[in-house]
Design a protein around this motif. Sequence first.
Motif, mmCIF file in Angstrom:
data_model
loop_
_atom_site.group_PDB
_atom_site.id
_atom_site.type_symbol
_atom_site.label_atom_id
_atom_site.label_comp_id
_atom_site.label_asym_id
_atom_site.label_seq_id
_atom_site.Cartn_x
_atom_site.Cartn_y
_atom_site.Cartn_z
ATOM 1 N N PHE B 391 -22.528 -30.782 33.383
ATOM 2 C CA PHE B 391 -22.504 -29.373 33.808
ATOM 3 C C PHE B 391 -22.407 -29.270 35.328
ATOM 4 N N ARG B 392 -21.914 -28.130 35.776
ATOM 5 C CA ARG B 392 -21.933 -27.800 37.205
ATOM 6 C C ARG B 392 -22.627 -26.460 37.358
ATOM 7 N N PHE B 393 -23.879 -26.461 37.747
ATOM 8 C CA PHE B 393 -24.594 -25.197 37.911
ATOM 9 C C PHE B 393 -24.545 -24.729 39.349
ATOM 10 N N VAL B 394 -24.609 -23.418 39.519
ATOM 11 C CA VAL B 394 -24.583 -22.825 40.846
ATOM 12 C C VAL B 394 -25.975 -22.292 41.147
ATOM 13 N N GLY B 395 -26.434 -22.461 42.388
ATOM 14 C CA GLY B 395 -27.727 -21.885 42.762
ATOM 15 C C GLY B 395 -28.617 -22.899 43.448
ATOM 16 N N ASP B 396 -29.801 -22.459 43.800
ATOM 17 C CA ASP B 396 -30.726 -23.348 44.505
ATOM 18 C C ASP B 396 -31.482 -24.231 43.502
ATOM 19 N N ARG B 397 -32.357 -25.068 44.054
ATOM 20 C CA ARG B 397 -33.112 -26.032 43.244
ATOM 21 C C ARG B 397 -33.719 -25.422 41.986
ATOM 22 N N GLU B 398 -34.444 -24.333 42.153
ATOM 23 C CA GLU B 398 -35.130 -23.710 41.028
ATOM 24 C C GLU B 398 -34.117 -23.246 39.976
ATOM 25 N N HIS B 399 -33.024 -22.662 40.447
ATOM 26 C CA HIS B 399 -32.025 -22.139 39.518
ATOM 27 C C HIS B 399 -31.303 -23.238 38.766
ATOM 28 N N VAL B 400 -31.030 -24.349 39.470
ATOM 29 C CA VAL B 400 -30.385 -25.480 38.798
ATOM 30 C C VAL B 400 -31.308 -26.023 37.718
ATOM 31 N N ARG B 401 -32.593 -26.150 38.045
ATOM 32 C CA ARG B 401 -33.547 -26.678 37.067
ATOM 33 C C ARG B 401 -33.666 -25.775 35.849
ATOM 34 N N ILE B 402 -33.729 -24.480 36.082
ATOM 35 C CA ILE B 402 -33.839 -23.545 34.954
ATOM 36 C C ILE B 402 -32.587 -23.612 34.083
ATOM 37 N N GLN B 403 -31.414 -23.585 34.716
ATOM 38 C CA GLN B 403 -30.178 -23.621 33.947
ATOM 39 C C GLN B 403 -30.017 -24.936 33.199
ATOM 40 N N ALA B 404 -30.432 -26.046 33.829
ATOM 41 C CA ALA B 404 -30.315 -27.347 33.171
ATOM 42 C C ALA B 404 -31.219 -27.403 31.942
ATOM 43 N N SER B 405 -32.455 -26.892 32.071
ATOM 44 C CA SER B 405 -33.358 -26.923 30.908
ATOM 45 C C SER B 405 -32.819 -25.995 29.822
ATOM 46 N N GLN B 406 -32.250 -24.884 30.225
ATOM 47 C CA GLN B 406 -31.662 -23.949 29.264
ATOM 48 C C GLN B 406 -30.490 -24.610 28.524
ATOM 49 N N ALA B 407 -29.624 -25.297 29.275
ATOM 50 C CA ALA B 407 -28.456 -25.946 28.671
ATOM 51 C C ALA B 407 -28.887 -27.040 27.695
ATOM 52 N N ALA B 408 -29.951 -27.784 28.067
ATOM 53 C CA ALA B 408 -30.422 -28.860 27.196
ATOM 54 C C ALA B 408 -30.987 -28.288 25.899
ATOM 55 N N LEU B 409 -31.783 -27.229 26.013
ATOM 56 C CA LEU B 409 -32.332 -26.596 24.813
ATOM 57 C C LEU B 409 -31.201 -26.054 23.952
ATOM 58 N N ASP B 410 -30.192 -25.470 24.604
ATOM 59 C CA ASP B 410 -29.089 -24.885 23.846
ATOM 60 C C ASP B 410 -28.281 -25.961 23.121
ATOM 61 N N MET B 411 -28.082 -27.095 23.793
ATOM 62 C CA MET B 411 -27.334 -28.185 23.147
ATOM 63 C C MET B 411 -28.087 -28.664 21.902
ATOM 64 N N MET B 412 -29.404 -28.797 22.036
ATOM 65 C CA MET B 412 -30.223 -29.206 20.886
ATOM 66 C C MET B 412 -30.108 -28.201 19.755
ATOM 67 N N ARG B 413 -30.245 -26.928 20.107
ATOM 68 C CA ARG B 413 -30.204 -25.873 19.096
ATOM 69 C C ARG B 413 -28.906 -25.931 18.296
ATOM 70 N N ARG B 414 -27.792 -26.111 19.012
ATOM 71 C CA ARG B 414 -26.503 -26.110 18.319
ATOM 72 C C ARG B 414 -26.355 -27.357 17.433
ATOM 73 N N MET B 415 -26.932 -28.488 17.903
ATOM 74 C CA MET B 415 -26.822 -29.704 17.093
ATOM 75 C C MET B 415 -27.752 -29.679 15.887
ATOM 76 N N LEU B 416 -28.911 -29.052 16.055
ATOM 77 C CA LEU B 416 -29.893 -29.058 14.962
ATOM 78 C C LEU B 416 -29.636 -27.957 13.937
ATOM 79 N N GLY B 417 -28.873 -26.942 14.368
ATOM 80 C CA GLY B 417 -28.680 -25.768 13.516
ATOM 81 C C GLY B 417 -27.757 -26.048 12.342
ATOM 82 N N PRO B 418 -27.576 -25.034 11.514
ATOM 83 C CA PRO B 418 -26.799 -25.202 10.292
ATOM 84 C C PRO B 418 -25.303 -25.375 10.602
#
Lengths: 418, 418
Positions: B391-418
């Motif tokens: 991924f390429r996120f835009v923003g400062d440290r805090e924003h990159v961390r939030i977006q990265a954790s969001q992207a990781a959770l989302d990737m899991m959700r899509r893989m685990l879902g039906p």
Amino acid sequence: MPLQRAAVLAVGSELLTPSRIDTNSLMITEQLNLLGIEVAYKSVIGDDREELAAALRVALDRVGLVVCCGGLGPTDDDVTREVVAQVLRRPLAEDERITAQIRARFASRRMEMPEINRRQALVPAGARVLSNPNGTAPGLWLEEAGRAVLLLPGPPRELKALLMAASDEILKPRSPGLSLVRRVIRITGRTESHTEEAVQPLYTEWAKAEVPIAATILASLGQIELHLSARAVSRDRAEAAVEAASRQVGDVLGLDAYSRDGRTLEQVVGDLLVERRFRIALAESCTGGLLTSRLTDVVGSSRYVERAVVAYANEAKVSLLGVPGKLIDEHGAVSEPVALAMAEGIRASAMVEVGIGVTGIAGPGGGTPEKPVGTVAVAVVIPGATRSRLFRFVGDREHVRIQASQAALDMMRRMLGP
Amino acid sequence: MPLQRAAVLAVGSELLTPSRIDTNSLMITEQLNLLGIEVAYKSVIGDDREELAAALRVALDRVGLVVCCGGLGPTDDDVTREVVAQVLRRPLAEDERITAQIRARFASRRMEMPEINRRQALVPAGARVLSNPNGTAPGLWLEEAGRAVLLLPGPPRELKALLMAASDEILKPRSPGLSLVRRVIRITGRTESHTEEAVQPLYTEWAKAEVPIAATILASLGQIELHLSARAVSRDRAEAAVEAASRQVGDVLGLDAYSRDGRTLEQVVGDLLVERRFRIALAESCTGGLLTSRLTDVVGSSRYVERAVVAYANEAKVSLLGVPGKLIDEHGAVSEPVALAMAEGIRASAMVEVGIGVTGIAGPGGGTPEKPVGTVAVAVVIPGATRSRLFRFVGDREHVRIQASQAALDMMRRMLGP
């Protein structure tokens, strides 16, 4: 005519629901106060043309400066830009330079600009444009018959950058020049009332001073904040008064006052680690990564955070941290000996100077009569010193986790400090 | 005429400082909405007679019901009672029964009533008095030319009791009897404008429906929220309309709409893990524990979070996670192969079904031309499937961390879902 009094209008239907609140006006108020501009009132209006137009007319009638935030997005329910143009009777026209900037922003993420984003490039005639480094909606500044309107986007990061820019370039030269300076002193290890008791004698002195100091105490989880403010003809005089008062508070509260310069507890810990050239490794259980996340939130923390392990299961405590299974059987997973073994285990395997262990029951399940929800053991090992303590926190899961991470940071701070 | 639209006026100078916020209006909004009364706007006014009088006149001009809270205390800066009487041109007179009640309240604590408290017994002519079980200031209800004003005290406990009493005895018979129901749909993987484009065709349909649906889009980091609301004669009909509309949104947005019932992304992931009886282990670098902290925020997460490792240093990636040093040399620490090796390493050592690896550059330092700040590699391994993405996120440290954790959770959700 200098801008003396402002109204803040927050726009967004979601802010009129029972679950959302306008917090942008706090940031705006703080910045206006710094320039000596007072907030006369503030309002929250939905995405509703008629209501917003009415609110804007009232505000222009009552104050010199109207700050609107929100409603500058690209969608149909973003009406601020159009309503302001209509109330001030200024035609809207697309500013091609803004369109180009928005297009470039999308392009940098390898996306094409949707057509609806062109709405964000519409500018009322005569408006000054403040370009937005963090988003697509620019800020706008309009003046009319001694009144001024500042339009800012709602997302806090975008709002902040544009508020600062508007403040420096536009508001400062038009502000009354009485500077308001605030200072926050952060405190741990005391309750709100004990802080108040200790600081109270200073209040009388401050009220009579040449530059009077106003003080407010705010309590949050595991932390007290004392907000000081002073108003003076020069920023320097206000600063000096606030600095002297904050030093008095420091003398009265001693080590409990951990920051007088806005630093957070995690920043103070980080600075102490850098100063002593220590590296740290963390072993967390009930805080589930929150403690490490707080420490690594600090810019430059990769210099001192070597590693962390979140060991929820007892098995993980044994295999990852080398906690003897016998110790867990004997004292229970939530105990000072286990917290200590976790701190020592992670410290040894990471080969760093500082090890920390946190184990507890965050709830809602898992409590027992002897160890109810909120029981947390914290241990810190540094060269030449070891400390552990069993805490009993009150509150739900989130509150226990926040207080536990706060207590662990505070224990480190006190051990690492002078 | 039934009361359709209300304004809420919160009175108190402390609510116009940068550190305090009006939350009473949330409780009032919730109660009004339950009765089918909509909050058209809300305002915060200081303890200032002129400002309050102006706000009250505007409100009486715009809505059928004005609810004021605060400013009913006994001191000089409590001006609400007097200003309302003045604006409605009603003389104030002391109500002896209220004085007696206040006196009794003090007496019950073996105290004498201070003379200033008599101000709280002043009642505008024609007002209905709501006696306060939790404090000294009664609530007041006034009607005038089809408009109504409700005055409530500011302390939340007193406010709540009087709001409930006013609601049952006064507001319910005068309310339109329409129930307002809200629903929040949470979305990832689309921008605000792309969501709007997809949902837009539904708006026209909803506007014409028997029970019309109102919609608002809100964007935050890595997440879009679509708020739907409907008003109908019965709560059931409003619920049914909102449920049908939210299903339509689900059909249009597909998997991008991850929650239609208020659950957070981490709750959705947790529920999927429970459903599939999987346990998870995490290897984080740039997110520094934030991802694990979000997952373990969820009640019951100890059932599926086995362990996590925060490996900031390359050395820790090698020794703790078994990432081959050669892989780091070859691809760099921030790369899909390293993220994959981290996910596989932690999954194998924890002996669980799901492994996740996140490595990136949160900034502000550490970026290079090829891998600028905001570059984050995420990998997820589950039984039978492996995925990684840069991924390429835009923003400062805090924003990159939030977006990265969001992207990781989302990737899991899509893989685990039906």
